[in-house]
Scaffold this active site. Structure first.
Site, PDB file in Angstrom:
ATOM      1  N   SER A 253       0.858  -1.185   0.000  1.00  0.00           N
ATOM      2  CA  SER A 253       0.000   0.000   0.000  1.00  0.00           C
ATOM      3  C   SER A 253       0.893   1.234   0.000  1.00  0.00           C
ATOM      4  CB  SER A 253      -0.908   0.020   1.237  1.00  0.00           C
ATOM      5  OG  SER A 253      -0.132   0.219   2.405  1.00  0.00           O
ATOM      6  N   THR A 254       0.343   2.357  -0.416  1.00  0.00           N
ATOM      7  CA  THR A 254       1.125   3.603  -0.471  1.00  0.00           C
ATOM      8  C   THR A 254       1.678   3.965   0.891  1.00  0.00           C
ATOM      9  OG1 THR A 254      -0.306   4.360  -2.256  1.00  0.00           O
ATOM     10  CG2 THR A 254       1.043   6.020  -1.165  1.00  0.00           C
TER      11      THR A 254
END
Length: 482
Positions: free
Chosen positions: A18-19
């Protein structure tokens, strides 16, 4: 399968990040792929394909790379799935076990996690699977809990807690609510018009007619769109978390008195909607009462050949059901029947008079003592309940059959329901409007009459009038304003 050294082993690689994780922990896709390729090389396995989901959360399985991997696993195109870490597959214990036990293993696809040294081709690996997935689920729940605590803390500090929906009238600037002057002007106008007791649908039309637009050029749509705005406490400078509200640090658009007046009008209208008689094509049905015997007038339709007309008549005069059904003709009410068109035009004429010449308007007000009236109604309800109880006693001992009980109870229950609604309406406090507010509604109603919107005419009449009393040729209107 994986232990047979005579077969070529084809492995699907599944990296995911995920970012937030990439920024925080350096879990880059390329780094995961590099380590997994070296792991396969050391084991003598072949890489079938790399399925990636960069920037996708592991909270669910709705990820394009994972969905493609599942499809190929069901097609038995590889022997094993390799991840860098167990939670790369999913942070949900349920999803992890479902994927492995219902998708991979039934299709002879093993699951391997490098970091946890987990390999479902071994008995020990399968035993460890359940334990490790519990910790992945625990981590996810802890993340959610930390987010909730963070949002609650922001709310208690009076700060916006974050949502996909920013209230019309505000912009989100650096995580805080700031007034959007153009939208705020519309919100103030919305409350002003509504507090003049103009209907929500009419307010929306008036805003649209002015050419106003909301966020992203949206138009004002009507009742279901306006009500959440009218009830939104963000406009009085508050913020929410869950069902709790806290004093906010952002600037209010609406003052507290204006907001509370709107809530009072909403509550009054809700009560009026409950009390309204259904499925009657009459703009004043339910408001008309007999000035001689005190019963309600009701709307009927008469036919003669191809002609059809409506009229209002006292319930005690012509009722063929209920408590007046067996009343002899000479004891029935003698009050006048009124043609619908004549009575309705008379009422609408008075409303036009109020709108166009309010100074010449004479005001009648109901002088009933509400407390005494409520007591009378409550006594009648007790009598009805006693009658119902006696009917049930007769039925229980076989003194009367069920059909007869049902026939006798139906009008009693209907009367009781009507009395309960009337008591609720009488207990609404401070339901008087000012004469200026009434004139505003009357002006709005004149426009609606010209448009022929029957439902809106009904609604606005009930905003203005509490009761219409008939005494032969005389019609008395009791208004909601003082």
């Amino acid at each position: 399968m994986m232990t047979n050294t005579n077969e070529e082993i084809w492995v699907a690689l599944y990296p995911r990040v995920s970012t937030l994780e990439q920024a925080r922990d350096g879990y880059s896709i390329n780094e995961q792929i590099d380590r997994m390729k070296k792991y396969c090389e050391a084991k003598g396995w072949n890489v079938y394909k790399i399925y990636t989901d960069a920037g996708h959360s592991g909270a669910d399985t709705d990820r394009p790379g994972l969905q493609e991997l599942i499809k190929d696993a069901e097609g038995k195109r590889f022997n094993a799935v390799l991840v860098y870490k167990l939670d790369r597959l999913s942070r949900s214990q349920k999803d992890t076990l479902t994927l492995i036990e219902d998708v991979f293993l039934p299709n002879d696809v093993d699951f391997i996690s490098m970091t946890e040294n987990l390999d479902t081709s071994t008995p020990f690996g399968r035993a460890m699977l359940g334990i490790l997935s519990v910790f992945a689920q625990l981590e996810r729940e802890q993340i959610k809990e930390r987010m909730l605590i963070g949002k609650m803390g922001r709310a208690k500090e009076g700060r916006w807690c974050g949502s996909h929906y920013v209230p019309i009238g505000y912009d989100l600037v650096d995580g805080e609510l700031e007034i959007n002057e153009y939208e705020a002007m519309q919100i103030q106008e919305l409350f002003r018009l509504f507090n003049l007791r103009i209907s929500q649908r009419r307010v929306a039309k008036m805003l649209n007619d002015k050419g106003y637009t909301t966020k992203n050029g949206g138009t004002w749509e009507g009742k279901h769109y306006l009500r959440p705005i009218l009830e939104n406490k963000h406009y009085i400078g508050m913020v929410s978390h869950g069902d709790d509200w806290y004093d906010g640090i952002h600037e209010a658009i609406i003052d507290l008195d204006t907001f509370e007046k709107a809530q009072k009008i909403l509550a009054e209208r809700d009560a009026e909607v409950d009390a309204r008689e259904p499925k009657i094509n009459s703009v004043i049905a339910g408001l008309v009462h007999c000035g001689q015997c005190g019963n309600k007038y009701f709307h009927r339709v008469a036919k003669s050949g191809d002609k059809e007309w409506g009229y209002y008549t006292c319930y005690k005069r012509t009722a063929n059901t209920g408590k007046w059904k067996e009343l002899p003709r000479d004891q029935r009410c003698k009050n006048k029947n009124w043609k619908s068109v004549d009575l309705e035009e008379k009422i609408l004429g008075e409303i036009r008079k109020l709108a166009l010449n309010p100074d010449a308007f004479e005001i009648n007000s109901i002088e009933d003592d509400n407390a005494a009236r409520i007591q009378i109604l409550e006594t009648r309800i007790k009598t009805i309940e006693s009658q119902i109880s006696k009917l049930m006693d007769l039925y229980s001992i076989g003194g009367i059959d069920f059909e007869a009980v049902q026939q006798k109870m139906q009008p009693l229950l209907g009367e009781k329901e009507g009395l309960i609604i009337e008591i609720r309406n009488l207990t609404i406090k401070d339901n008087k409007m000012s004469k200026d507010e009434a004139v505003g509604i009357a002006l709005s109603l004149c426009d609606v009459i010209d448009e022929g919107d029957i439902d809106e005419i009904k609604f606005l009449i009930r905003e203005l009038i509490t009761k219409i009393s008939i005494d032969d040729e005389h019609v008395h209107i009791y208004w909601k304003f003082a």
